[in-house]
Enzyme design. Structure first.
Site, mmCIF file in Angstrom:
data_model
loop_
_atom_site.group_PDB
_atom_site.id
_atom_site.type_symbol
_atom_site.label_atom_id
_atom_site.label_comp_id
_atom_site.label_asym_id
_atom_site.label_seq_id
_atom_site.Cartn_x
_atom_site.Cartn_y
_atom_site.Cartn_z
ATOM 1 N N SER A 56 -44.535 -16.664 -19.193
ATOM 2 C CA SER A 56 -44.330 -17.683 -20.233
ATOM 3 C C SER A 56 -43.451 -18.804 -19.675
ATOM 4 O O SER A 56 -42.889 -18.687 -18.580
ATOM 5 C CB SER A 56 -43.639 -17.050 -21.446
ATOM 6 O OG SER A 56 -42.300 -16.723 -21.108
ATOM 7 N N ASP A 95 -48.821 -18.031 -19.779
ATOM 8 C CA ASP A 95 -48.895 -17.692 -21.203
ATOM 9 C C ASP A 95 -48.370 -18.887 -22.016
ATOM 10 O O ASP A 95 -47.278 -19.395 -21.740
ATOM 11 C CB ASP A 95 -48.005 -16.453 -21.429
ATOM 12 C CG ASP A 95 -48.188 -15.825 -22.796
ATOM 13 O OD1 ASP A 95 -49.241 -16.024 -23.411
ATOM 14 O OD2 ASP A 95 -47.250 -15.104 -23.228
ATOM 15 N N HIS A 96 -49.128 -19.329 -23.003
ATOM 16 C CA HIS A 96 -48.718 -20.434 -23.881
ATOM 17 C C HIS A 96 -48.313 -21.696 -23.131
ATOM 18 O O HIS A 96 -47.224 -22.244 -23.368
ATOM 19 C CB HIS A 96 -47.568 -19.995 -24.819
ATOM 20 C CG HIS A 96 -47.987 -18.950 -25.782
ATOM 21 N ND1 HIS A 96 -48.799 -19.206 -26.866
ATOM 22 C CD2 HIS A 96 -47.744 -17.623 -25.815
ATOM 23 C CE1 HIS A 96 -49.025 -18.080 -27.521
ATOM 24 N NE2 HIS A 96 -48.409 -17.100 -26.902
ATOM 25 N N HIS A 224 -53.460 -12.576 -29.283
ATOM 26 C CA HIS A 224 -52.012 -12.646 -29.016
ATOM 27 C C HIS A 224 -51.308 -11.780 -30.055
ATOM 28 O O HIS A 224 -51.926 -11.263 -30.996
ATOM 29 C CB HIS A 224 -51.521 -14.095 -29.160
ATOM 30 C CG HIS A 224 -51.849 -14.926 -27.961
ATOM 31 N ND1 HIS A 224 -50.889 -15.386 -27.111
ATOM 32 C CD2 HIS A 224 -53.036 -15.341 -27.474
ATOM 33 C CE1 HIS A 224 -51.477 -16.068 -26.134
ATOM 34 N NE2 HIS A 224 -52.772 -16.061 -26.333
ATOM 35 N N ASN A 267 -52.697 -9.284 -25.757
ATOM 36 C CA ASN A 267 -51.352 -9.628 -25.277
ATOM 37 C C ASN A 267 -50.282 -8.737 -25.911
ATOM 38 O O ASN A 267 -50.186 -8.678 -27.146
ATOM 39 C CB ASN A 267 -51.011 -11.068 -25.652
ATOM 40 C CG ASN A 267 -51.816 -12.094 -24.887
ATOM 41 O OD1 ASN A 267 -52.784 -11.758 -24.206
ATOM 42 N ND2 ASN A 267 -51.413 -13.341 -24.992
ATOM 43 N N ASP A 269 -46.092 -7.866 -25.468
ATOM 44 C CA ASP A 269 -44.800 -8.128 -24.836
ATOM 45 C C ASP A 269 -43.678 -7.424 -25.605
ATOM 46 O O ASP A 269 -42.891 -6.663 -25.032
ATOM 47 C CB ASP A 269 -44.549 -9.645 -24.786
ATOM 48 C CG ASP A 269 -43.304 -10.005 -23.994
ATOM 49 O OD1 ASP A 269 -42.781 -9.134 -23.278
ATOM 50 O OD2 ASP A 269 -42.847 -11.156 -24.080
ATOM 51 N N SER A 270 -43.629 -7.648 -26.906
ATOM 52 C CA SER A 270 -42.506 -7.123 -27.701
ATOM 53 C C SER A 270 -42.357 -5.604 -27.601
ATOM 54 O O SER A 270 -41.234 -5.092 -27.530
ATOM 55 C CB SER A 270 -42.665 -7.529 -29.171
ATOM 56 O OG SER A 270 -42.627 -8.926 -29.287
HETATM 57 O O1 G3H Z 1 -45.752 -15.012 -26.869
HETATM 58 C C1 G3H Z 1 -44.655 -14.991 -26.333
HETATM 59 C C2 G3H Z 1 -44.328 -13.946 -25.326
HETATM 60 O O2 G3H Z 1 -43.886 -12.759 -25.929
HETATM 61 C C3 G3H Z 1 -43.332 -14.484 -24.343
HETATM 62 O O3 G3H Z 1 -42.094 -14.616 -24.932
HETATM 63 O O4 G3H Z 1 -41.484 -16.999 -24.577
HETATM 64 O O5 G3H Z 1 -39.717 -15.257 -24.998
HETATM 65 O O6 G3H Z 1 -40.940 -15.327 -22.817
HETATM 66 P P1 G3H Z 1 -40.977 -15.613 -24.294
HETATM 67 P P1 13P Z 2 -46.129 -9.613 -29.095
HETATM 68 O O1 13P Z 2 -44.890 -10.348 -29.450
HETATM 69 O O2 13P Z 2 -46.787 -9.041 -30.315
HETATM 70 O O3 13P Z 2 -45.904 -8.585 -28.054
HETATM 71 O O4 13P Z 2 -47.168 -10.687 -28.504
HETATM 72 C C1 13P Z 2 -47.061 -11.120 -27.174
HETATM 73 C C2 13P Z 2 -47.916 -12.315 -26.893
HETATM 74 O O5 13P Z 2 -48.775 -12.718 -27.647
HETATM 75 C C3 13P Z 2 -47.683 -13.027 -25.627
HETATM 76 O O6 13P Z 2 -48.448 -14.179 -25.522
HETATM 77 ZN ZN ZN Z 3 -48.826 -15.132 -27.412
#
Ligand code: G3H
Ligand code: 13P
Ligand code: ZN
Length: 325
Positions: A56, A95-96, A224, A267, A269-270
């Site tokens: 990201s 990502d994003h 996502h 996707n 991450d959390s």
């Molecule tokens: O969608 C967001 C991802 O979980 C990345 O999170 O922007 O805090 O690195 P971050």
């Molecule tokens: P979560 O926060 O649900 O893990 O999503 C992660 C994500 O979409 C990263 O682009």
């Molecule tokens: Zn995302």
């Protein structure tokens, strides 16, 4: 200019083609540091799953883009070392991506795939910027993910308070006007660990997904915000001094269903953040004299690896598909 092919990385084209045919989704896991990278690569290599490493904007700021690229290159060698032969297919994905400039910088820096997230822009702005990124990316055989519809939750520093589901009647035109290789859609998933109130029975809108699939058969769809917020992890965190609010996430059974259809990338991450935090809090609470980072980052890495193995085997269904012909 660094081309991802020289780093041993792959774009998403073949990955998605096989995922579509095989009824599974490719895991897209975010990484910001060595322990996360080790856990992702070990989990995916041991289960023989292809993988998308996501970076990201926040990760680029935190870990430094140069280091991240060398780490991704190292990941290819690390995977080969674990497998004792070929590495699993590894894609390095932005990502994003928030602008053409960010995407350009990544394309020139060895990324094999980029997302241009114009979902918060009006239609024309989203189409225009996405098309520009596609034109550049395709010159280097880098694949591009676009987004239509707005997810609830936090996307980097943008808080989307009013989500809106993707409109199935708009997707064909978006694809035709932009030339994207995959499309992220909003069907009720959301970013972060605070998705839904406990006691509710949130469902993602698989009906909208199926409507979209009918409009663009065989086209790779991305989800996502697909963390499930495992309650056992929230409990461990709060039992060891954490103060997480009660919340629940996306049902893993629904994700499995989505992965069987046109959803080719999911996707997460959390959930990984929760797994690492639970492990670190437990060490700090139970062994307050510990001060060697390896003694708490090691367990965090092990917990992350186990969680991600579970995801690829039981949720995404990508285990065993790394070397499919
Ligand atoms: O969608 C967001 C991802 O979980 C990345 O999170 O922007 O805090 O690195 P971050
Ligand atoms: P979560 O926060 O649900 O893990 O999503 C992660 C994500 O979409 C990263 O682009
Ligand atoms: Zn995302």
């Amino acid at each position: 200019m660094v081309n991802y092919k020289d780093l041993g990385l792959v774009n998403t084209r073949e990955m998605f083609k096989k995922a579509m045919a095989g009824g599974y989704a490719i895991p897209a896991f975010n990484f910001n540091n060595m322990e996360q990278l080790q856990a992702i690569i070990a989990a995916c290599t041991e289960t023989e799953s292809p993988v998308i490493l996501q970076v990201s904007k926040g990760a680029r700021q935190y870990a430094n883009q140069t280091l991240l690229r060398y780490m991704a290159q190292g990941a290819v060698a690390y995977s080969a070392e674990i497998s004792g032969g070929k590495p699993v297919p590894i894609c390095l994905h932005l990502d994003h991506g928030d602008s053409f400039e960010t995407c350009k910088s990544c394309i020139e820096f060895g990324f094999s795939s980029v997302m241009i997230d114009g979902s918060s822009k009006p239609w024309e702005g989203n189409v225009e910027e996405t098309k520009r990124v596609v034109e550049l990316a395709h010159q280097y055989d880098v694949t591009v993910e676009g987004e239509l519809g707005v997810l609830a939750g936090v996307e980097d520093d943008v808080v989307a308070e009013n989500h809106s589901f993707t409109k199935p009647e708009e997707v064909e035109a978006f694809l035709a006007q932009t030339g994207v290789d995959s499309l992220a859609i909003a069907i009720g998933t959301s970013h972060g660990a605070y998705k839904f109130k406990p006691g509710t029975d949130p469902k993602i809108r698989l009906d909208i997904l199926h409507e979209i699939e009918k409009k663009i058969p065989g086209f790779p769809i991305v989800l996502h915000g697909s963390s499930s917020v495992p309650q056992d992890l929230v409990k461990i965190i709060n039992e060891h001094g954490g103060k997480l609010k009660d919340a629940i996430g996306i049902d893993e059974g629904q994700l499995r269903e989505a992965a069987k259809s046109a959803v080719c990338k999911i996707n997460i991450d959390s959930d990984g953040r929760l797994a690492m935090t639970a492990a670190v809090r437990k060490v700090f609470d139970e062994k307050p004299a510990e001060f060697d980072p390896r003694k708490y980052l090691g367990p965090a890495r092990d917990a992350l690896k186990e969680l991600y193995k579970h995801k690829v085997i039981n949720v995404l269904g990508s285990a065993g598909h790394a070397y499919d012909k």
